[in-house]
Design a protein around this motif. Structure first.
Motif, PDB file in Angstrom:
ATOM      1  N   GLN A 139       0.836  -1.192   0.000  1.00 36.09           N
ATOM      2  CA  GLN A 139       0.000   0.000   0.000  1.00 36.09           C
ATOM      3  C   GLN A 139       0.874   1.247   0.000  1.00 36.09           C
ATOM      4  N   MET A 140       0.578   2.179  -0.920  1.00 31.88           N
ATOM      5  CA  MET A 140       1.292   3.455  -0.971  1.00 31.88           C
ATOM      6  C   MET A 140       0.315   4.568  -1.320  1.00 31.88           C
ATOM      7  N   LYS A 141       0.625   5.772  -0.857  1.00 33.54           N
ATOM      8  CA  LYS A 141      -0.203   6.929  -1.164  1.00 33.54           C
ATOM      9  C   LYS A 141       0.472   7.779  -2.235  1.00 33.54           C
ATOM     10  N   LEU A 142      -0.356   8.422  -3.068  1.00 31.95           N
ATOM     11  CA  LEU A 142       0.163   9.279  -4.132  1.00 31.95           C
ATOM     12  C   LEU A 142      -0.666  10.555  -4.226  1.00 31.95           C
ATOM     13  N   ARG A 143       0.007  11.650  -4.517  1.00 34.17           N
ATOM     14  CA  ARG A 143      -0.689  12.901  -4.778  1.00 34.17           C
ATOM     15  C   ARG A 143      -1.414  12.815  -6.127  1.00 34.17           C
ATOM     16  N   PRO A 144      -2.381  13.692  -6.359  1.00 36.86           N
ATOM     17  CA  PRO A 144      -3.207  13.588  -7.576  1.00 36.86           C
ATOM     18  C   PRO A 144      -2.413  13.581  -8.886  1.00 36.86           C
ATOM     19  N   GLU A 145      -1.388  14.439  -9.003  1.00 38.98           N
ATOM     20  CA  GLU A 145      -0.665  14.545 -10.283  1.00 38.98           C
ATOM     21  C   GLU A 145       0.081  13.269 -10.655  1.00 38.98           C
ATOM     22  N   PRO A 146       0.925  12.696  -9.780  1.00 37.57           N
ATOM     23  CA  PRO A 146       1.585  11.428 -10.149  1.00 37.57           C
ATOM     24  C   PRO A 146       0.608  10.263 -10.275  1.00 37.57           C
ATOM     25  N   PHE A 147      -0.469  10.297  -9.492  1.00 36.90           N
ATOM     26  CA  PHE A 147      -1.485   9.240  -9.595  1.00 36.90           C
ATOM     27  C   PHE A 147      -2.084   9.232 -10.999  1.00 36.90           C
TER      28      PHE A 147
END
Length: 210
Positions: free
Chosen positions: A101-109
């Protein structure tokens, strides 16, 4: 990652279900025998024998009913698990985990979602050291909670981001055409001490359609 093979989970669940049904049948037989004894009880008998038989019948009925209820509840729970949407297999396909599980900001996502960004740049800390080629990563968008599944197809370690940026493709790292790829951009995520301690890793990924 998907493998084109039959999952062994279905056959295991089927065997457990059959075993459970066999135990249920035993419970039914116990109850049936107790009922037969009740019907065939002699109407003319001394009090001691009569009450002894009644006690035996009640005991057998209690045990049989208890076994029946216990097994019925267990089989219902198994049946529910088999229909659960959390199951990661279907008839011919299996998703291979562990899933990191990892979190990403909207732009790289969005860049990964579109297929433009195929490298995720991370600190090679304890969490990333557990990642292996073939594993699944689930990225969660920090603002919307939307999730994206990717397969790890490559892992390349570097002592720092300067070494990584000198080798890797800026577009694959998430930069747009014409943008300057600067390793100092990563300082907003990790400190120099963290980078010196753990090093860095470029995780090559491929989007999985779920």
């Amino acid at each position: 990652m998907r493998k084109n093979k039959k999952s062994p989970k279905n056959s295991t669940l089927k065997n457990d279900l059959l075993n459970g049904l066999g135990e249920l049948l035993v419970g039914f037989i116990i109850i049936a025998l107790a009922l037969v004894l009740a019907v065939l009880l002699p109407t003319q008998s001394n009090d001691f024998e009569f009450y002894l038989l009644i006690a035996g019948i009640i005991f057998a009925l209690s045990v049989g009913l208890g076994v029946f209820i216990h097994l019925l509840v267990r089989e219902l729970k198994k049946s529910k698990d088999m229909r659960s949407p959390k199951a990661d297999t279907d008839e011919d396909t299996e998703l291979v985990y562990p899933a990191h599980q990892m979190k990403l900001r909207p732009e790289p996502f969005t860049a990964i979602q579109s297929g433009q960004k195929t490298l995720e740049l991370r600190l090679y800390d304890e969490k990333r050291q557990k990642i292996k080629i073939g594993d699944t990563i689930v990225f969660t968008q920090t603002e919307t909670g939307e999730q994206l599944h990717v397969e790890v197809i490559g892992l390349r370690r570097y002592p720092d981001y300067e070494a990584m940026y000198a080798v890797e493709d800026p577009i694959a790292m998430g930069y747009n055409e014409g943008e300057t790829a600067d390793p100092k951009d990563m300082s907003q995520y990790y400190t120099e001490d963290e980078i010196k301690r753990y090093g860095t890793v470029a995780i090559e990924i491929r989007k999985i359609d779920i």
